[in-house]
Design a protein around this motif. Structure first.
Motif, short mmCIF file in Angstrom:
data_model
loop_
_atom_site.label_atom_id
_atom_site.label_comp_id
_atom_site.label_asym_id
_atom_site.label_seq_id
_atom_site.Cartn_x
_atom_site.Cartn_y
_atom_site.Cartn_z
N ALA A 110 -5.85 -1.56 -5.71
CA ALA A 110 -5.33 -0.24 -5.31
C ALA A 110 -4.11 -0.43 -4.44
N GLY A 111 -3.24 0.59 -4.44
CA GLY A 111 -2.04 0.53 -3.60
C GLY A 111 -1.73 1.91 -3.05
N LEU A 112 -0.94 1.94 -2.00
CA LEU A 112 -0.51 3.22 -1.43
C LEU A 112 0.73 3.04 -0.56
N GLY A 113 1.40 4.15 -0.29
CA GLY A 113 2.52 4.16 0.64
C GLY A 113 1.98 4.46 2.03
N ILE A 114 2.62 3.94 3.05
CA ILE A 114 2.06 4.11 4.40
C ILE A 114 2.98 4.97 5.26
N PHE A 115 2.38 5.67 6.23
CA PHE A 115 3.21 6.36 7.22
C PHE A 115 3.37 5.46 8.44
N GLU A 116 2.42 4.53 8.59
CA GLU A 116 2.48 3.56 9.68
C GLU A 116 1.56 2.40 9.37
N GLN A 117 1.94 1.24 9.82
CA GLN A 117 1.11 0.06 9.62
C GLN A 117 -0.16 0.19 10.47
N GLY A 118 -1.28 -0.21 9.93
CA GLY A 118 -2.52 -0.23 10.72
C GLY A 118 -3.55 0.75 10.21
N TYR A 119 -3.08 1.95 9.87
CA TYR A 119 -4.02 3.02 9.49
C TYR A 119 -4.84 2.60 8.26
N TYR A 120 -4.15 2.17 7.21
CA TYR A 120 -4.86 1.82 5.98
C TYR A 120 -5.39 0.38 6.02
N ASN A 121 -4.92 -0.42 6.98
CA ASN A 121 -5.51 -1.76 7.16
C ASN A 121 -6.99 -1.62 7.48
N ARG A 122 -7.35 -0.50 8.14
CA ARG A 122 -8.76 -0.27 8.47
C ARG A 122 -9.61 -0.09 7.21
N LEU A 123 -8.94 0.16 6.07
CA LEU A 123 -9.66 0.30 4.79
C LEU A 123 -9.42 -0.92 3.90
N GLY A 124 -8.91 -1.99 4.50
CA GLY A 124 -8.77 -3.24 3.74
C GLY A 124 -7.42 -3.41 3.05
N TYR A 125 -6.48 -2.49 3.28
CA TYR A 125 -5.16 -2.64 2.65
C TYR A 125 -4.31 -3.61 3.48
N GLY A 126 -3.42 -4.32 2.81
CA GLY A 126 -2.51 -5.25 3.49
C GLY A 126 -1.09 -5.00 3.03
N ASN A 127 -0.13 -5.35 3.89
CA ASN A 127 1.28 -5.07 3.59
C ASN A 127 1.73 -5.70 2.28
N GLY A 128 2.47 -4.92 1.52
CA GLY A 128 3.10 -5.43 0.31
C GLY A 128 4.42 -6.11 0.66
N PRO A 129 5.21 -6.43 -0.36
CA PRO A 129 6.49 -7.07 -0.10
C PRO A 129 7.44 -6.09 0.60
N TYR A 130 8.52 -6.62 1.16
CA TYR A 130 9.53 -5.74 1.73
C TYR A 130 10.13 -4.85 0.64
N ASN A 131 10.30 -3.59 0.97
CA ASN A 131 11.12 -2.71 0.15
C ASN A 131 12.52 -2.82 0.75
N ARG A 132 13.49 -3.19 -0.07
CA ARG A 132 14.87 -3.32 0.44
C ARG A 132 15.66 -2.08 0.03
N ILE A 133 16.04 -1.30 1.02
CA ILE A 133 16.78 -0.07 0.74
C ILE A 133 18.27 -0.35 0.93
N VAL A 134 19.00 -0.18 -0.14
CA VAL A 134 20.43 -0.48 -0.13
C VAL A 134 21.19 0.83 0.06
N THR A 135 22.06 0.88 1.04
CA THR A 135 22.96 2.03 1.22
C THR A 135 24.37 1.49 0.99
N PHE A 136 25.07 2.06 0.01
CA PHE A 136 26.36 1.46 -0.38
C PHE A 136 27.34 2.53 -0.84
#
Ligand SMILES: CC(C)(COP(=O)(O)OP(=O)(O)OC[C@H]1O[C@@H](n2cnc3c(N)ncnc32)[C@H](O)[C@@H]1OP(=O)(O)O)[C@@H](O)C(=O)NCCC(=O)NCCS
Length: 409
Positions: A110-136
């Protein structure tokens, strides 16, 4: 607190109110019908207070790619709690139950987007790879990028072909593919969305981009680029470049198949430039998506690594069981396993005498499996403990490409 399946007759009004309160619909007039379908067409759970829905989650099934394997996946695409129901555990409960329901229906990750780190860690989720946002600046892209012969406009009426094009996307490790109901909503949230694409001689949509403009000069936000191969990606970038006489700034997640900076003519000077308040040119990295394994033997049974076999004992901690009702018959992944990593990976219940043992949280082990970071790095910053020699052997085995979900769930 009881979690129920969403029923439009009972919950539409209260769920619509929740979305109004959290301001999740950017364009109410354009998106309300799509929102209603999004609640009805996907697994949607509500939790009531005094008979009124105050918390809800929506999940969309799909697949996630691990190297060459497609693995059944669940994206929990939205978790929302009304303003009168906060801080009573509703959000945690509807996320946990959505995860458990997905697991009981055969999703393995399972996967999800987070509003803050920690909240979903309590349900066993772990950080995915970095999302790199390019502004150009589009005009900073190379002049010699190919420009498509013909460009067609796309709208929500093109859902079928847009979705079919997305299903044919150039693959990458970690790529998540969600069902059509996800894109039905994505195409309609905002009336100002613009879709531009290219067709082949037979009229088949081969590559396209979808973006949300902001004023005359940008930053325009690209929701996705969809291409089946490298030349099509370059053509889409050429199309973006063609907007550069007018548009100063575009923002998008870096496409997984290139290092975007290679295409910028003056990345260092551009990074120092301020195009206006809050409009800094550059590449910003943050991980705002998380994942967790739902069924360890199931996931490893579908995983194949090109390496010599390594076997070890694994003790998994999984905090989710304390936060779900158990009514779906799934209690998480906690337990002891014997794991084999190699061309045919496996996880069997119980430890095997004589093997070294790793202890890991399920979120940390998910990150290790996906290749977010090497085991020895996770041992420094996440819930992974193992003898140094085992970590070193696993570092050698888990030389995975950088995972990219390539889907803004
Ligand atoms: C985010 C949201 C769903 C939380 O809902 P909620 O029902 O109020 O949350 P819960 O009661 O389940 O959980 C709150 C508890 O989680 C824990 N928690 C919250 N943030 C945390 C974090 N970053 N790390 C660890 N624990 C955290 C805390 O224990 C907190 O309670 P406390 O502050 O009283 O100690 C709700 O605020 C909301 O709908 N926000 C707007 C929409 C949104 O951002 N949704 C999430 C999309 S990813």
């Amino acid at each position: 607190m009881q979690v129920k399946n969403y029923d439009a007759n009972l919950h539409l009004e209260s769920c619509t109110r929740i979305w109004r309160e959290v301001s999740w619909l950017p364009d109410w007039a354009a998106g309300v019908a799509a929102m209603e379908r999004y609640f009805s067409d996907n697994p949607c759970l509500v939790v009531e207070i005094d008979g009124v829905a105050e918390g809800m989650s929506v999940a969309v099934p799909g697949t996630i790619r691990h190297l060459g394997s497609g693995i059944p996946f669940l994206a929990v695409t939205s978790v929302t709690v009304g303003n009168a129901g906060r801080k009573r555990g509703l959000g945690t409960l509807v996320t946990g139950e959505a995860t458990a329901r997905g697991a009981s229906e055969g999703c393995l990750v399972a996967g999800l987007g987070i509003f803050e780190q920690g909240y979903y860690n309590r349900l066993g989720y772990g950080n995915g790879p970095y999302n790199r946002i390019v502004t150009f600046c589009p005009s900073d892209l190379p002049r010699d990028l190919p420009y498509p012969d013909r460009v067609c406009r796309l709208g929500s009426e093109n859902l079928d072909e847009v979705f079919s094009n997305i299903c044919d996307r150039m693959p990458c490790h970690g790529q998540a593919a969600l069902g059509k109901s996800f894109y039905d909503a994505e195409l309609q949230w905002e009336s100002k969305f613009i879709g531009l694409g290219c067709r082949n001689a037979e009229g088949l949509l081969t590559h396209h981009l979808w973006y949300s403009p902001s004023g005359e000069r940008g930053p325009h936000r690209v929701a996705w680029l969809c291409y089946r191969n490298g030349p099509e990606l370059l053509e889409l970038l050429g199309l973006i470049r063609s907007l550069g006489d007018q548009v100063d700034l575009m923002m998008m997640e870096e496409p997984p198949h290139i290092q975007f900076q290679d295409l910028m003519r003056t990345p260092m000077r551009s990074m120092r430039m301020l195009a206006g308040e809050g409009k800094r040119v550059g590449i910003r990295s943050v991980s705002y998506t998380q994942a967790r394994i739902l069924d360890l033997p199931g996931v490893l049974g579908k995983t194949s690594l090109s390496c010599d076999e390594v076997a070890f004992n694994l003790s998994i901690h999984d905090p989710v069981s304390a936060l779900i009702s158990g009514s779906y018959g799934w209690k998480g992944c906690a337990g002891d396993y014997t794991v084999v990593l190699g061309p045919e990976c496996a996880a069997e219940p119980g430890h095997t005498r004589g093997l070294e043992t790793m202890e890991a949280g399920i979120g940390a082990f998910t990150r290790l499996w996906l290749g977010v970071r090497q085991p020895s790095v996770l041992a420094l910053t996440d819930e992974v403990k193992a003898p140094g020699a085992l970590l070193q052997r696993l570092d050698n085995v888990l030389r995975l490409p950088e995972p990219r979900f390539n889907c803004d769930f």
